[in-house]
Design a protein around this motif. Structure first.
Motif, PDB file in Angstrom:
ATOM      1  N   VAL A  19      -2.614  10.287   1.500  1.00  0.00           N
ATOM      2  CA  VAL A  19      -1.425   9.454   1.673  1.00  0.00           C
ATOM      3  C   VAL A  19      -0.490  10.133   2.663  1.00  0.00           C
ATOM      4  O   VAL A  19      -0.627  11.322   2.951  1.00  0.00           O
ATOM      5  CB  VAL A  19      -0.691   9.198   0.327  1.00  0.00           C
ATOM      6  CG1 VAL A  19      -1.571   8.393  -0.627  1.00  0.00           C
ATOM      7  CG2 VAL A  19      -0.252  10.506  -0.328  1.00  0.00           C
TER       8      VAL A  19
ATOM      9  N   ASP B 208       8.675   8.391  -0.886  1.00  0.00           N
ATOM     10  CA  ASP B 208       7.756   7.259  -0.817  1.00  0.00           C
ATOM     11  C   ASP B 208       6.516   7.694  -0.054  1.00  0.00           C
ATOM     12  O   ASP B 208       6.617   8.416   0.941  1.00  0.00           O
ATOM     13  CB  ASP B 208       8.420   6.068  -0.120  1.00  0.00           C
ATOM     14  CG  ASP B 208       9.535   5.472  -0.960  1.00  0.00           C
ATOM     15  OD1 ASP B 208       9.493   5.632  -2.202  1.00  0.00           O
ATOM     16  OD2 ASP B 208      10.447   4.860  -0.380  1.00  0.00           O
TER      17      ASP B 208
ATOM     18  N   LYS C  31       2.588   6.270   1.450  1.00  0.00           N
ATOM     19  CA  LYS C  31       1.734   5.104   1.698  1.00  0.00           C
ATOM     20  C   LYS C  31       0.298   5.561   1.889  1.00  0.00           C
ATOM     21  O   LYS C  31       0.035   6.682   2.343  1.00  0.00           O
ATOM     22  CB  LYS C  31       2.224   4.304   2.905  1.00  0.00           C
ATOM     23  CG  LYS C  31       1.866   4.898   4.227  1.00  0.00           C
ATOM     24  CD  LYS C  31       2.125   3.918   5.369  1.00  0.00           C
ATOM     25  CE  LYS C  31       1.717   4.547   6.695  1.00  0.00           C
ATOM     26  NZ  LYS C  31       2.207   3.809   7.857  1.00  0.00           N
TER      27      LYS C  31
ATOM     28  N   ARG D 217       0.840  -1.218   0.000  1.00  0.00           N
ATOM     29  CA  ARG D 217       0.000   0.000   0.000  1.00  0.00           C
ATOM     30  C   ARG D 217       0.864   1.254   0.000  1.00  0.00           C
ATOM     31  O   ARG D 217       0.527   2.266   0.620  1.00  0.00           O
ATOM     32  CB  ARG D 217      -0.965   0.003   1.180  1.00  0.00           C
ATOM     33  CG  ARG D 217      -1.996  -1.112   1.094  1.00  0.00           C
ATOM     34  CD  ARG D 217      -3.168  -0.828   2.001  1.00  0.00           C
ATOM     35  NE  ARG D 217      -4.424  -1.266   1.379  1.00  0.00           N
ATOM     36  CZ  ARG D 217      -5.641  -0.873   1.784  1.00  0.00           C
ATOM     37  NH1 ARG D 217      -5.756  -0.037   2.797  1.00  0.00           N
ATOM     38  NH2 ARG D 217      -6.719  -1.290   1.174  1.00  0.00           N
ATOM     39  N   GLN D 218       1.982   1.172  -0.704  1.00  0.00           N
ATOM     40  CA  GLN D 218       2.843   2.334  -0.799  1.00  0.00           C
ATOM     41  C   GLN D 218       3.467   2.371  -2.176  1.00  0.00           C
ATOM     42  O   GLN D 218       3.467   1.379  -2.900  1.00  0.00           O
ATOM     43  CB  GLN D 218       3.912   2.313   0.292  1.00  0.00           C
ATOM     44  CG  GLN D 218       4.978   1.241   0.093  1.00  0.00           C
ATOM     45  CD  GLN D 218       5.966   1.239   1.245  1.00  0.00           C
ATOM     46  OE1 GLN D 218       5.590   1.067   2.401  1.00  0.00           O
ATOM     47  NE2 GLN D 218       7.232   1.457   0.932  1.00  0.00           N
ATOM     48  N   THR D 219       3.976   3.534  -2.526  1.00  0.00           N
ATOM     49  CA  THR D 219       4.593   3.669  -3.840  1.00  0.00           C
ATOM     50  C   THR D 219       5.629   4.762  -3.815  1.00  0.00           C
ATOM     51  O   THR D 219       5.617   5.637  -2.937  1.00  0.00           O
ATOM     52  CB  THR D 219       3.516   3.966  -4.911  1.00  0.00           C
ATOM     53  OG1 THR D 219       4.103   3.850  -6.211  1.00  0.00           O
ATOM     54  CG2 THR D 219       2.962   5.373  -4.758  1.00  0.00           C
TER      55      THR D 219
END
Length: 153
Positions: A61, A96, A98, A19-21
């Motif tokens: 996010v 990053d 999430k 659930r992160q990018t």
DNA sequence: GCCAACGTTGGC
DNA sequence: GCCAACGTTGGC
């Protein structure tokens, strides 16, 4: 932070294994500076869908890393490749993020109806920045609206 | 696809 | 450092 959902949508983040990018591909100096100099781990961000049928806020996010060199700038096959960037002297940065939660879609059209948001940077005339700061009052106002108003469908 | 509003590039 | 030409963003 704006993302084209055809590239990375809030559902893509929600569906990712962790659930992160990595937020890659920022190629504007002002946006880069916000990411590198202002963002800190723990900061919350509205995830905005742009260049799509219904542009607007689609989720929240959290920043989970300090800025680090965007790996796509070194990749000749990437559309974000920058031949002038070197590992010793990177030009572009990533963070990053999430998922905190998906929200109902608060459309650009709706955002523009609130006088409380009339000074919001995102809504400024001609604004094209993919990353822009949100004032604390604006954040609280939007979050409240997201919580108190149900999506039409 | 159009186009306004920017941002970047590069010649001078 | 100026600024014209060009490229990009992003809503419509």
């Amino acid at each position: 932070m704006k993302s084209e959902p055809s590239d990375v949508s809030i559902d893509d983040v929600a569906g990712a294994s962790l659930r992160q990018t990595c937020w890659y591909g920022v190629r504007n100096y002002q946006a880069r500076n916000f990411m590198r100099d202002v963002m800190r781990a723990g900061d919350l961000v509205f995830f905005y869908h742009s260049s799509c049928a219904e542009p607007g806020i689609a989720g929240i996010v959290e920043i989970i890393s300090a800025a680090y060199p965007d790996p796509t700038q070194f990749d000749p096959k990437s559309r974000y490749y920058d031949p002038k960037a070197t590992v010793e002297n990177p030009r572009w940065f990533s963070v990053d993020v999430k998922l905190v939660r998906k929200t109902r879609l608060m459309s650009l059209k709706e955002l523009r109806t609130y006088s409380e948001l009339s000074d919001m940077r995102l809504l400024a005339r001609g604004n094209r920045l993919s990353i822009s700061p949100v004032e604390p009052g604006e954040w609280r106002f939007i979050e409240k609206k997201l919580d108190s108003t149900m999506a039409a469908a």
